[in-house]
Motif scaffolding. Structure first.
Motif, PDB file in Angstrom:
ATOM      1  N   ALA A 292     -18.076   0.258  59.736  1.00 42.30           N
ATOM      2  CA  ALA A 292     -16.744  -0.139  60.206  1.00 42.30           C
ATOM      3  C   ALA A 292     -16.814  -1.420  61.033  1.00 42.30           C
ATOM      4  N   PRO A 293     -16.010  -2.428  60.684  1.00 42.52           N
ATOM      5  CA  PRO A 293     -16.043  -3.686  61.449  1.00 42.52           C
ATOM      6  C   PRO A 293     -15.510  -3.537  62.873  1.00 42.52           C
ATOM      7  N   TYR A 294     -14.661  -2.529  63.089  1.00 42.21           N
ATOM      8  CA  TYR A 294     -14.114  -2.290  64.433  1.00 42.21           C
ATOM      9  C   TYR A 294     -14.281  -0.811  64.794  1.00 42.21           C
ATOM     10  N   PRO A 295     -15.490  -0.389  65.112  1.00 40.39           N
ATOM     11  CA  PRO A 295     -15.744   1.024  65.408  1.00 40.39           C
ATOM     12  C   PRO A 295     -14.975   1.541  66.610  1.00 40.39           C
ATOM     13  N   THR A 296     -14.591   0.648  67.538  1.00 41.26           N
ATOM     14  CA  THR A 296     -13.823   1.099  68.703  1.00 41.26           C
ATOM     15  C   THR A 296     -12.380   1.439  68.342  1.00 41.26           C
ATOM     16  N   HIS A 297     -11.949   1.065  67.128  1.00 35.92           N
ATOM     17  CA  HIS A 297     -10.584   1.359  66.685  1.00 35.92           C
ATOM     18  C   HIS A 297     -10.459   2.753  66.081  1.00 35.92           C
ATOM     19  N   LEU A 298     -11.548   3.487  66.000  1.00 37.77           N
ATOM     20  CA  LEU A 298     -11.515   4.781  65.334  1.00 37.77           C
ATOM     21  C   LEU A 298     -10.662   5.784  66.094  1.00 37.77           C
ATOM     22  N   LEU A 299     -10.665   5.728  67.407  1.00 34.49           N
ATOM     23  CA  LEU A 299      -9.954   6.744  68.173  1.00 34.49           C
ATOM     24  C   LEU A 299      -8.917   6.122  69.125  1.00 34.49           C
ATOM     25  N   LEU A 300      -9.339   5.654  70.279  1.00 33.75           N
ATOM     26  CA  LEU A 300      -8.384   5.373  71.345  1.00 33.75           C
ATOM     27  C   LEU A 300      -8.113   3.894  71.603  1.00 33.75           C
ATOM     28  N   GLU A 301      -8.754   2.988  70.886  1.00 32.54           N
ATOM     29  CA  GLU A 301      -8.577   1.564  71.147  1.00 32.54           C
ATOM     30  C   GLU A 301      -7.141   1.126  70.864  1.00 32.54           C
TER      31      GLU A 301
ATOM     32  N   SER B 189      -8.406 -11.793  56.312  1.00 31.52           N
ATOM     33  CA  SER B 189      -9.863 -11.868  56.414  1.00 31.52           C
ATOM     34  C   SER B 189     -10.362 -11.203  57.690  1.00 31.52           C
ATOM     35  N   GLN B 190      -9.507 -11.099  58.698  1.00 30.01           N
ATOM     36  CA  GLN B 190      -9.898 -10.438  59.948  1.00 30.01           C
ATOM     37  C   GLN B 190      -9.753  -8.932  59.833  1.00 30.01           C
ATOM     38  N   TYR B 191      -8.616  -8.504  59.286  1.00 34.65           N
ATOM     39  CA  TYR B 191      -8.359  -7.081  59.074  1.00 34.65           C
ATOM     40  C   TYR B 191      -8.117  -6.870  57.583  1.00 34.65           C
TER      41      TYR B 191
ATOM     42  N   ARG C 212      -4.757  -1.117  65.532  1.00 34.19           N
ATOM     43  CA  ARG C 212      -6.092  -0.659  65.123  1.00 34.19           C
ATOM     44  C   ARG C 212      -6.348  -1.021  63.662  1.00 34.19           C
ATOM     45  N   ASP C 213      -7.577  -1.339  63.367  1.00 32.66           N
ATOM     46  CA  ASP C 213      -7.970  -1.763  62.021  1.00 32.66           C
ATOM     47  C   ASP C 213      -7.917  -0.576  61.060  1.00 32.66           C
ATOM     48  N   ILE C 214      -7.053  -0.661  60.045  1.00 34.20           N
ATOM     49  CA  ILE C 214      -6.875   0.448  59.098  1.00 34.20           C
ATOM     50  C   ILE C 214      -8.123   0.631  58.242  1.00 34.20           C
TER      51      ILE C 214
END
Length: 298
Positions: free
Chosen positions: A53-62, A74-76, A85-87
């Motif tokens: 995952a490119p944004y692992p902190t987006h999995l829960l509470l970010e 290209s970013q998301y 949060r990154d889908i």
């Protein structure tokens, strides 16, 4: 020493031949071969989701309010949700949740149903009557409706949803195992085991269950996709996984309010469900071709 080696070769050689034949039958069909590759990719994604995952902190509470509901870029890759949060990252982690949950549900339902069905079909009489009447009681309700009712009573959560599906799923395996056990108990090798005084539980564990497991495995492989759909449906209704867990059905449920302005929010989780369920169903067809003598063609 030489005799031992020869004995081992005699045991292993037929097994290797059967394995090669099974692999050939499983991979000769193009759709089955593709589904097997996709399933392996899904398993790798599920295992290494936090690392991929490119944004692992987006999995829960970010929370990233400045990036909320951004379109795919290209970013998301798959855009962002209402909290920024990154889908794409959340869908990757959702693969782990869905595959783990389906294996858990099908595994427990298979074990419970197979053991009870084998006992009922082998022993018969009063034991068979009691187990089958309990089975009929569960099967008299529509499975999804009963699952919703049980989950509503236990409370919304992913674990309660899994438990509810197990309770409604095991009777189908019990029926299947019972039918196989009834046909097997009249075979000569079962009669021979009974004649030499083999305990009933050993006959069930050593002879009945191993010889009726093939159609049950086929059924289980077909049910994996159905379980993922059921869990996604419960999540969509708010009875399954709860926020902020990135479960596919819950993501689609949350995205309803933003569908007109953020099509990607519901499209990509839905596509993930479609690909996973179709992959498991196609693979189930391939396993049926291998394990079912009626459809097994060389």
């Amino acid at each position: 020493m030489t005799e031992s080696i020869q004995l081992i070769k005699q045991i292993i050689k037929p097994k290797l031949k059967e394995l090669r034949l099974s692999i050939y039958l499983l991979t000769r069909n193009t759709l089955t071969r593709i589904s097997l590759i996709i399933l392996l990719v899904l398993i790798l994604i599920a295992v290494f989701a936090p690392q991929i995952a490119p944004y692992p902190t987006h999995l829960l509470l970010e929370n990233n309010p400045t990036d909320k509901l951004m379109p795919p870029s290209s970013q998301y890759f798959f855009g962002t949700d209402e909290l920024g949060r990154d889908i794409f990252s959340r869908i990757l982690y959702g693969a782990r949740l869905s595959l783990e949950a389906s294996v858990y549900v099908v595994g427990f339902a298979l074990v419970i149903g197979t053991i009870l069905g084998a006992i009922a079909g082998t022993i018969g009489k009063l034991v068979d009557e009691i187990i089958m009447r309990i089975t009929d009681l569960f099967m008299s309700f529509p499975p999804l409706l009963l699952t919703i009712a049980i989950t509503a009573v236990l409370g919304p959560s992913l674990k309660n949803a899994q438990f509810a599906i197990i309770l409604t799923w095991w009777p189908w395996y019990a029926r299947l195992a019972r039918g196989q056990a009834i046909s097997l108990r009249e075979r000569q090798f079962i009669k021979a085991a009974e004649a030499i005084g083999t305990p009933t539980y050993k006959i069930i564990l050593s002879h009945i269950i191993p010889n009726c497991i093939s159609p049950i495995i086929v059924q289980a492989s077909m049910d994996m996709g159905t379980v993922i759909l059921a869990l996604a449906g419960l999540g969509f209704l708010g009875l399954g996984a709860q926020p902020p867990i990135p479960e596919w059905g819950l993501m689609i449920s949350t995205s309803r309010n933003y569908f007109m302005n953020a099509w990607w929010y519901s499209a990509f989780p839905g596509l993930a469900i479609l690909i996973t369920v179709m992959t498991l169903n196609l693979l189930g067809d391939g396993l049926r071709e291998i394990l079912d003598p009626k459809t097994r063609k060389l």
